[in-house]
Motif scaffolding. Sequence first.
Motif, short mmCIF file in Angstrom:
data_model
loop_
_atom_site.label_atom_id
_atom_site.label_comp_id
_atom_site.label_asym_id
_atom_site.label_seq_id
_atom_site.Cartn_x
_atom_site.Cartn_y
_atom_site.Cartn_z
N UNK A 46 0.86 -1.18 0.00
CA UNK A 46 0.00 0.00 0.00
C UNK A 46 0.90 1.23 0.00
N UNK A 47 0.63 2.19 -0.86
CA UNK A 47 1.38 3.44 -0.86
C UNK A 47 0.76 4.37 0.17
N UNK A 48 1.56 4.83 1.12
CA UNK A 48 1.08 5.78 2.12
C UNK A 48 1.80 7.10 1.95
N UNK A 49 1.13 8.17 2.38
CA UNK A 49 1.66 9.52 2.25
C UNK A 49 1.57 10.21 3.61
N UNK A 50 2.08 11.45 3.66
CA UNK A 50 1.95 12.22 4.90
C UNK A 50 0.49 12.32 5.33
N UNK A 51 -0.42 12.46 4.37
CA UNK A 51 -1.83 12.64 4.72
C UNK A 51 -2.56 11.34 5.03
N UNK A 52 -2.04 10.19 4.60
CA UNK A 52 -2.75 8.92 4.85
C UNK A 52 -2.06 8.04 5.89
N UNK A 53 -0.87 8.40 6.31
CA UNK A 53 -0.08 7.54 7.20
C UNK A 53 -0.81 7.24 8.51
N UNK A 63 -0.63 -5.73 12.23
CA UNK A 63 0.75 -5.25 12.17
C UNK A 63 1.00 -4.66 10.79
N UNK A 64 1.75 -3.56 10.74
CA UNK A 64 2.03 -2.89 9.48
C UNK A 64 3.54 -2.73 9.34
N UNK A 65 4.07 -3.16 8.20
CA UNK A 65 5.48 -3.00 7.88
C UNK A 65 5.57 -1.88 6.85
N UNK A 66 6.35 -0.84 7.15
CA UNK A 66 6.48 0.29 6.23
C UNK A 66 7.91 0.35 5.71
N UNK A 67 8.03 0.39 4.39
CA UNK A 67 9.31 0.56 3.70
C UNK A 67 9.44 2.04 3.34
N UNK A 84 7.55 -6.44 -2.23
CA UNK A 84 6.38 -6.92 -2.98
C UNK A 84 6.06 -8.38 -2.62
N UNK A 85 7.07 -9.21 -2.54
CA UNK A 85 6.87 -10.62 -2.19
C UNK A 85 6.35 -10.76 -0.77
N UNK A 86 6.86 -9.94 0.13
CA UNK A 86 6.40 -9.99 1.53
C UNK A 86 4.93 -9.63 1.62
N UNK A 87 4.50 -8.65 0.83
CA UNK A 87 3.08 -8.26 0.85
C UNK A 87 2.21 -9.45 0.46
N UNK A 88 2.64 -10.20 -0.55
CA UNK A 88 1.88 -11.39 -0.97
C UNK A 88 1.91 -12.48 0.10
N UNK A 89 3.08 -12.73 0.65
CA UNK A 89 3.26 -13.85 1.58
C UNK A 89 2.71 -13.60 2.97
N UNK A 90 2.68 -12.35 3.40
CA UNK A 90 2.23 -12.03 4.76
C UNK A 90 0.75 -11.67 4.83
N UNK A 91 0.14 -11.39 3.68
CA UNK A 91 -1.28 -11.07 3.63
C UNK A 91 -2.07 -12.32 3.99
N UNK A 92 -3.14 -12.21 4.72
CA UNK A 92 -3.88 -11.04 5.16
C UNK A 92 -3.59 -10.64 6.61
N UNK A 93 -2.59 -11.23 7.23
CA UNK A 93 -2.36 -10.98 8.65
C UNK A 93 -1.42 -9.82 8.93
N UNK A 94 -0.75 -9.33 7.90
CA UNK A 94 0.16 -8.20 8.02
C UNK A 94 -0.07 -7.29 6.82
N UNK A 95 -0.14 -6.00 7.07
CA UNK A 95 -0.24 -5.02 5.98
C UNK A 95 1.18 -4.54 5.67
N UNK A 96 1.50 -4.46 4.39
CA UNK A 96 2.80 -3.96 3.96
C UNK A 96 2.57 -2.65 3.22
N UNK A 97 3.34 -1.63 3.59
CA UNK A 97 3.18 -0.30 2.99
C UNK A 97 4.53 0.26 2.58
#
Length: 148
Positions: A46-53, A63-67, A84-97
């Motif tokens: 997920x792409x996050x910004x200053x306004x959506x973080x 749990x959310x992992x932010x790069x 990208x691979x982590x987002x696929x492998x950890x979903x749906x229990x972890x959100x990757x951003x």
Amino acid sequence: MALRKETAVHIPCPACGAVNRVPPDRLSQEPVCGRCGGALVPEKPLTVTDSTFAKQVERCDLPVVVDFWAGWCGPCQTMAPVVDAAARNLSPHVRVAKMEVDQNPQTAGRFGIRSIPTIILFRGGQEVDRVAGAMQANQFEPWVRQHL
């Protein structure tokens, strides 16, 4: 990756921002937003910004992992397929951003991002751990899982 079973998990929709309540036992059934029908935990970062973080990371019960990365950074480009691979492998229990630091200086400054890539794991809206510098594919997911 066990979540408390007695309460619903609050997950902000990446598309419309609506906060959805999802029973933990329904996470593996690819939950969608009750307002817009979008995937709540997509299998891509997920792409996050200053306004959506704040909403997408700090108010998410998962749990959310932010790069934290930049387009001109070679190690960041090396990490992109790992994230990208982590987002696929950890979903749906972890959100990757992902957050591009040059376009979002407020949040990057707030978390003291001094080198990139920096990966931060949040749980309950709070920072749990961080790693500065690129990680190998075989290091990234085990690092996330050890903190869940």
